[in-house]
Design a protein around this motif. Structure first.
Motif, mmCIF file in Angstrom:
data_model
loop_
_atom_site.group_PDB
_atom_site.id
_atom_site.type_symbol
_atom_site.label_atom_id
_atom_site.label_comp_id
_atom_site.label_asym_id
_atom_site.label_seq_id
_atom_site.Cartn_x
_atom_site.Cartn_y
_atom_site.Cartn_z
ATOM 1 N N ALA A 59 46.265 42.133 40.020
ATOM 2 C CA ALA A 59 45.312 43.095 39.474
ATOM 3 C C ALA A 59 45.750 44.501 39.877
ATOM 4 O O ALA A 59 46.161 44.729 41.013
ATOM 5 C CB ALA A 59 43.907 42.806 39.990
ATOM 6 N N GLU B 294 45.807 46.530 43.124
ATOM 7 C CA GLU B 294 44.554 46.329 43.853
ATOM 8 C C GLU B 294 44.638 45.061 44.692
ATOM 9 O O GLU B 294 44.235 45.043 45.838
ATOM 10 C CB GLU B 294 43.374 46.233 42.877
ATOM 11 C CG GLU B 294 42.984 47.546 42.257
ATOM 12 C CD GLU B 294 42.410 48.519 43.272
ATOM 13 O OE1 GLU B 294 41.611 48.110 44.138
ATOM 14 O OE2 GLU B 294 42.764 49.707 43.192
ATOM 15 N N ARG C 19 34.487 37.064 37.342
ATOM 16 C CA ARG C 19 33.393 37.841 37.938
ATOM 17 C C ARG C 19 33.817 39.236 38.371
ATOM 18 O O ARG C 19 32.996 40.029 38.784
ATOM 19 C CB ARG C 19 32.833 37.084 39.142
ATOM 20 C CG ARG C 19 32.158 35.788 38.749
ATOM 21 C CD ARG C 19 31.676 35.077 39.952
ATOM 22 N NE ARG C 19 32.848 34.657 40.736
ATOM 23 C CZ ARG C 19 32.874 33.642 41.562
ATOM 24 N NH1 ARG C 19 31.793 32.927 41.733
ATOM 25 N NH2 ARG C 19 33.952 33.316 42.217
ATOM 26 N N THR C 20 35.086 39.543 38.285
ATOM 27 C CA THR C 20 35.563 40.874 38.669
ATOM 28 C C THR C 20 35.393 41.831 37.498
ATOM 29 O O THR C 20 34.987 41.434 36.412
ATOM 30 C CB THR C 20 37.045 40.829 39.079
ATOM 31 O OG1 THR C 20 37.803 40.420 37.952
ATOM 32 C CG2 THR C 20 37.268 39.872 40.236
ATOM 33 N N ARG C 21 35.740 43.065 37.702
ATOM 34 C CA ARG C 21 35.612 44.065 36.642
ATOM 35 C C ARG C 21 36.958 44.347 35.972
ATOM 36 O O ARG C 21 37.251 45.473 35.602
ATOM 37 C CB ARG C 21 35.019 45.339 37.199
ATOM 38 C CG ARG C 21 33.619 45.148 37.734
ATOM 39 C CD ARG C 21 32.923 46.462 37.928
ATOM 40 N NE ARG C 21 31.639 46.268 38.543
ATOM 41 C CZ ARG C 21 30.506 46.164 37.871
ATOM 42 N NH1 ARG C 21 30.523 46.216 36.567
ATOM 43 N NH2 ARG C 21 29.373 45.998 38.498
ATOM 44 N N ILE C 22 37.750 43.309 35.807
ATOM 45 C CA ILE C 22 39.039 43.468 35.138
ATOM 46 C C ILE C 22 38.787 43.649 33.647
ATOM 47 O O ILE C 22 38.144 42.816 33.014
ATOM 48 C CB ILE C 22 39.951 42.257 35.417
ATOM 49 C CG1 ILE C 22 40.298 42.213 36.913
ATOM 50 C CG2 ILE C 22 41.213 42.324 34.568
ATOM 51 C CD1 ILE C 22 41.073 40.996 37.347
ATOM 52 N N PHE D 145 38.147 35.187 38.860
ATOM 53 C CA PHE D 145 38.488 36.496 38.320
ATOM 54 C C PHE D 145 37.591 36.919 37.165
ATOM 55 O O PHE D 145 37.525 38.093 36.829
ATOM 56 C CB PHE D 145 39.961 36.531 37.915
ATOM 57 C CG PHE D 145 40.858 36.547 39.120
ATOM 58 C CD1 PHE D 145 41.061 37.718 39.831
ATOM 59 C CD2 PHE D 145 41.467 35.394 39.567
ATOM 60 C CE1 PHE D 145 41.857 37.742 40.948
ATOM 61 C CE2 PHE D 145 42.269 35.400 40.684
ATOM 62 C CZ PHE D 145 42.465 36.579 41.388
#
Length: 169
Positions: free
Chosen positions: A136, A101, A114-117, A112
């Motif tokens: 990612a 990604e 705040r990401t949807r990892i 990171f």
């Protein structure tokens, strides 16, 4: 005969920095002092502190995982392979670069988070002189990320392979 897909573009191994190793050995010394304290407490009282021993085992395990283990990062046209070397065993983690990604030159926890990892795969040595990078990728229905250390030259090769996936901040 190797195909162009499996040919190595770049390979690096953990390079431990003197200053970071000095800090790592200082932490190891503190862990040893804590073990000695537990030994003196046992000798004085005759009782074993399960919490103290458990915490010492935890700290020692974390130290071994983050300092003792070495990593070898191999870049190929279609994959990033990270080889873990330590404690008489060797493991491999392979990321299919077609599922990437994004990747960044610095791992910044605040960004990171705040990401949807969904989960992070830590494959780096804390004493490595190279900065921690993050890549990612799609895994199943969600996102995962691998955190690894590599040089700027290695990152340039990765960037050359996937210029549109690079995040600069």
């Amino acid at each position: 005969m190797k195909t162009s897909e499996s040919r190595e573009i770049c390979r690096e191994t953990t390079h431990r920095a003197r200053g970071k190793m000095a800090a790592a050995y200082t932490v190891l010394l503190l862990i040893c002092v804590s073990w000695a304290y537990e030994g003196f407490q046992f000798r004085a009282t005759g009782h074993v502190s399960t919490l103290g021993v458990g915490m010492n085992l935890l700290w020692l395990g974390l130290w071994i995982w983050k300092v003792f283990y070495r990593y070898e990062v191999i870049l190929r046209k279609t994959q990033l392979e990270i080889v873990t070397i330590g404690l008489w065993r060797q493991g491999r983690y392979i990321v299919d670069l077609s599922k990437t990604e994004s990747f960044a030159q610095h791992y910044r926890h605040d960004f990171f988070r705040r990401t949807r990892i969904g989960h992070y795969i830590h494959r780096y040595n804390m004493a490595d002189e190279n900065p921690a990078r993050i890549l990612a990728f799609r895994e199943g229905k969600g996102l995962a990320a691998v955190i690894f250390c590599c040089s700027d030259e290695f990152l340039r090769e990765l960037r050359r392979l996937m210029p549109d996936k690079y995040l600069e901040f």
